[in-house]
Scaffold this motif. Sequence first.
Motif, PDB file in Angstrom:
ATOM      1  N   ASP A 111      -5.522   4.706 -46.603  1.00  0.00           N
ATOM      2  CA  ASP A 111      -4.739   3.801 -47.350  1.00  0.00           C
ATOM      3  C   ASP A 111      -5.811   2.889 -48.095  1.00  0.00           C
ATOM      4  O   ASP A 111      -6.752   2.299 -47.609  1.00  0.00           O
ATOM      5  N   LEU A 112      -5.556   2.469 -49.289  1.00  0.00           N
ATOM      6  CA  LEU A 112      -5.399   1.560 -50.735  1.00  0.00           C
ATOM      7  C   LEU A 112      -5.018   0.019 -50.313  1.00  0.00           C
ATOM      8  O   LEU A 112      -3.657  -0.032 -50.625  1.00  0.00           O
ATOM      9  N   MET A 113      -5.326  -0.354 -50.365  1.00  0.00           N
ATOM     10  CA  MET A 113      -4.383  -2.146 -50.693  1.00  0.00           C
ATOM     11  C   MET A 113      -5.190  -2.757 -51.690  1.00  0.00           C
ATOM     12  O   MET A 113      -6.752  -3.199 -52.140  1.00  0.00           O
ATOM     13  N   TYR A 114      -3.549  -3.290 -52.281  1.00  0.00           N
ATOM     14  CA  TYR A 114      -3.499  -4.043 -54.001  1.00  0.00           C
ATOM     15  C   TYR A 114      -3.654  -4.990 -53.747  1.00  0.00           C
ATOM     16  O   TYR A 114      -2.753  -5.722 -52.466  1.00  0.00           O
ATOM     17  N   ILE A 115      -4.793  -5.621 -53.719  1.00  0.00           N
ATOM     18  CA  ILE A 115      -4.741  -7.470 -53.289  1.00  0.00           C
ATOM     19  C   ILE A 115      -4.811  -8.483 -54.751  1.00  0.00           C
ATOM     20  O   ILE A 115      -5.487  -7.859 -55.400  1.00  0.00           O
ATOM     21  N   SER A 116      -3.445  -8.983 -54.568  1.00  0.00           N
ATOM     22  CA  SER A 116      -3.591  -9.941 -55.663  1.00  0.00           C
ATOM     23  C   SER A 116      -2.655 -11.620 -55.160  1.00  0.00           C
ATOM     24  O   SER A 116      -2.772 -11.624 -54.395  1.00  0.00           O
ATOM     25  N   VAL A 117      -2.256 -12.124 -55.822  1.00  0.00           N
ATOM     26  CA  VAL A 117      -2.133 -13.528 -55.323  1.00  0.00           C
ATOM     27  C   VAL A 117      -0.021 -13.453 -56.290  1.00  0.00           C
ATOM     28  O   VAL A 117       0.013 -13.279 -57.720  1.00  0.00           O
ATOM     29  N   ASP A 118       0.774 -14.761 -55.284  1.00  0.00           N
ATOM     30  CA  ASP A 118       2.120 -15.035 -55.782  1.00  0.00           C
ATOM     31  C   ASP A 118       2.048 -16.299 -56.475  1.00  0.00           C
ATOM     32  O   ASP A 118       1.008 -16.718 -56.437  1.00  0.00           O
ATOM     33  N   VAL A 129      -0.539   0.345 -51.185  1.00  0.00           N
ATOM     34  CA  VAL A 129      -0.177   1.225 -51.973  1.00  0.00           C
ATOM     35  C   VAL A 129      -0.141   2.572 -52.293  1.00  0.00           C
ATOM     36  O   VAL A 129      -0.138   3.929 -52.471  1.00  0.00           O
ATOM     37  N   SER A 130      -0.337   3.207 -51.256  1.00  0.00           N
ATOM     38  CA  SER A 130      -0.642   4.623 -50.568  1.00  0.00           C
ATOM     39  C   SER A 130       0.406   4.989 -49.636  1.00  0.00           C
ATOM     40  O   SER A 130       0.736   6.299 -49.586  1.00  0.00           O
ATOM     41  N   ARG A 131       1.685   4.158 -49.005  1.00  0.00           N
ATOM     42  CA  ARG A 131       2.575   3.610 -48.298  1.00  0.00           C
ATOM     43  C   ARG A 131       3.826   3.818 -48.829  1.00  0.00           C
ATOM     44  O   ARG A 131       4.011   2.616 -48.544  1.00  0.00           O
ATOM     45  N   GLY A 132       4.715   4.375 -49.897  1.00  0.00           N
ATOM     46  CA  GLY A 132       6.281   3.631 -50.327  1.00  0.00           C
ATOM     47  C   GLY A 132       5.333   3.349 -51.579  1.00  0.00           C
ATOM     48  O   GLY A 132       4.917   2.794 -51.615  1.00  0.00           O
ATOM     49  N   ILE A 133       6.877   3.007 -52.396  1.00  0.00           N
ATOM     50  CA  ILE A 133       6.914   2.266 -53.636  1.00  0.00           C
ATOM     51  C   ILE A 133       7.923   1.412 -53.572  1.00  0.00           C
ATOM     52  O   ILE A 133       8.575   1.008 -52.757  1.00  0.00           O
ATOM     53  N   LEU A 134       7.883   0.088 -54.691  1.00  0.00           N
ATOM     54  CA  LEU A 134       8.882  -1.216 -54.686  1.00  0.00           C
ATOM     55  C   LEU A 134       9.695  -0.170 -55.770  1.00  0.00           C
ATOM     56  O   LEU A 134       8.663  -0.107 -57.098  1.00  0.00           O
ATOM     57  N   SER A 135      10.625  -1.339 -56.149  1.00  0.00           N
ATOM     58  CA  SER A 135      11.545  -1.219 -56.586  1.00  0.00           C
ATOM     59  C   SER A 135      11.435  -2.264 -58.102  1.00  0.00           C
ATOM     60  O   SER A 135      10.464  -2.450 -58.375  1.00  0.00           O
ATOM     61  N   ALA A 140       9.869  -7.200 -59.947  1.00  0.00           N
ATOM     62  CA  ALA A 140      10.330  -8.203 -60.757  1.00  0.00           C
ATOM     63  C   ALA A 140      10.197  -9.710 -59.840  1.00  0.00           C
ATOM     64  O   ALA A 140      10.351 -10.872 -60.218  1.00  0.00           O
ATOM     65  N   LYS A 141      11.335  -9.251 -58.906  1.00  0.00           N
ATOM     66  CA  LYS A 141      11.583 -10.618 -58.081  1.00  0.00           C
ATOM     67  C   LYS A 141      10.111 -11.310 -57.026  1.00  0.00           C
ATOM     68  O   LYS A 141       9.722 -12.672 -58.214  1.00  0.00           O
ATOM     69  N   ILE A 142       8.957 -10.367 -57.316  1.00  0.00           N
ATOM     70  CA  ILE A 142       8.048 -10.706 -56.809  1.00  0.00           C
ATOM     71  C   ILE A 142       6.890 -11.577 -57.945  1.00  0.00           C
ATOM     72  O   ILE A 142       6.586 -12.350 -57.502  1.00  0.00           O
TER      73      ILE A 142
END
Length: 405
Positions: A111-118, A129-135, A140-142
């Motif tokens: 699996d590929l982990m996408y790492i960022s900061v809120d 990012v390998s399992r499912g997507i966000l709408s 926009a909420k994140i």
Amino acid sequence: MLFEPYQDELQFIEQIHKYNEREYTVIRLTDTMLSKSIIDANVFVQDVLKKYGLMDYQSLKNGEKKKLDVILYIGEEKFETKMSCYRANTRGDERFWIYGRQFKENFHSGDLMYISVDSSSSRVIIINVSRGILSDKDLAKIFGQDKIKEALSRLIPKVKEIASKGYHPNSKGVGKIAHKDAGDTLENLLGIKTNNSQKADFEDLIELKSKTSKTLDTLFTLRPRFEGTPVAEFESNDRSRVSAFARLYGYESDKHPGMNSLYITIGSEMSPQNNQGFYLEVNESDRTVEIRRQENKTSQRVAYWHFEDLEKELHLKHPATLWVKAESRMNGDIAEFKYTEAELTRSPQFMTFISLIKLGVVTYDWCGYTSKEGKYEGKNHGNAWRIKKKHRNQLFGSLEVIKLI
């Protein structure tokens, strides 16, 4: 290590970057990482956490750790947990691990982990990012609303109107076509004054690039540093060291008698792309990219950039870029340009920029000539970082084709 996304992962990352303007990095999980509960915190992970004020690995002693708040996203599911950042007891290697069964149950080898900061709560965001997507609504909420989308709603109609009118005369007037003319003419038609600003051309959000040839894409210009190199020993005045570089290492100029020219492309050691012995080397421990020169079976550093300077310039110049293809023709003594196609790129990834330097895909062009001695006379044409067009989508986290006609 270059953790290159697969096509479906890349599409998801492109979607994320319509909303996330912050720096990010990616790590592909392995069996070893999961079985030993250890993930190496490479320089890109360290830099993301330090840049946004969460922690600095350099402040930790061997065996010392710090816990950070984390939000995990697996498709539409969201979990809150902790992340342990630490230095190993013995050698002091930088590492991290993510606690909780939600991580173990939902993140698997490969699996590929996408790492960022809120941006609002200073928590680490990790997306599988390998399992499912966000709408779009969830993204926009994140990360907040898409400022670039709003700017594009003002820019694209103007570019389409220009394209619909066919050929436009070169804004500089009479003369042969120079490589900057198509872009300068487009900016002139859009009412953008030509300048040497480090920021993006349109509302500081969208860079405009246009050309007629199949040459490399120019990313940005940034002079290297020379402290501690033979150039600095040769020339004490830092402002003159770019000219001194050509004086030291240039060759007899054909077009400019009595001058030294240096018109070369510098690539990685495995693909140097010049006959003068220069190549690029990434020094991750020092966080620098070096120009090295090979001579008589020895190599020495002759110029360099700090990671932070390159990263700042890349993001400042390319939050989003509209690459506009142009066709040209001569109408008497004046060139004319017709703008036919466009691609929009967003969110360049610095980790990938560095990896593409290693692969010889991103290169540095040195272009100029100078006098051989005495007062520096001549011209520097703007030494620039460039990339092959076919690799454009690798560097940028998002690429979208836009029809102009």
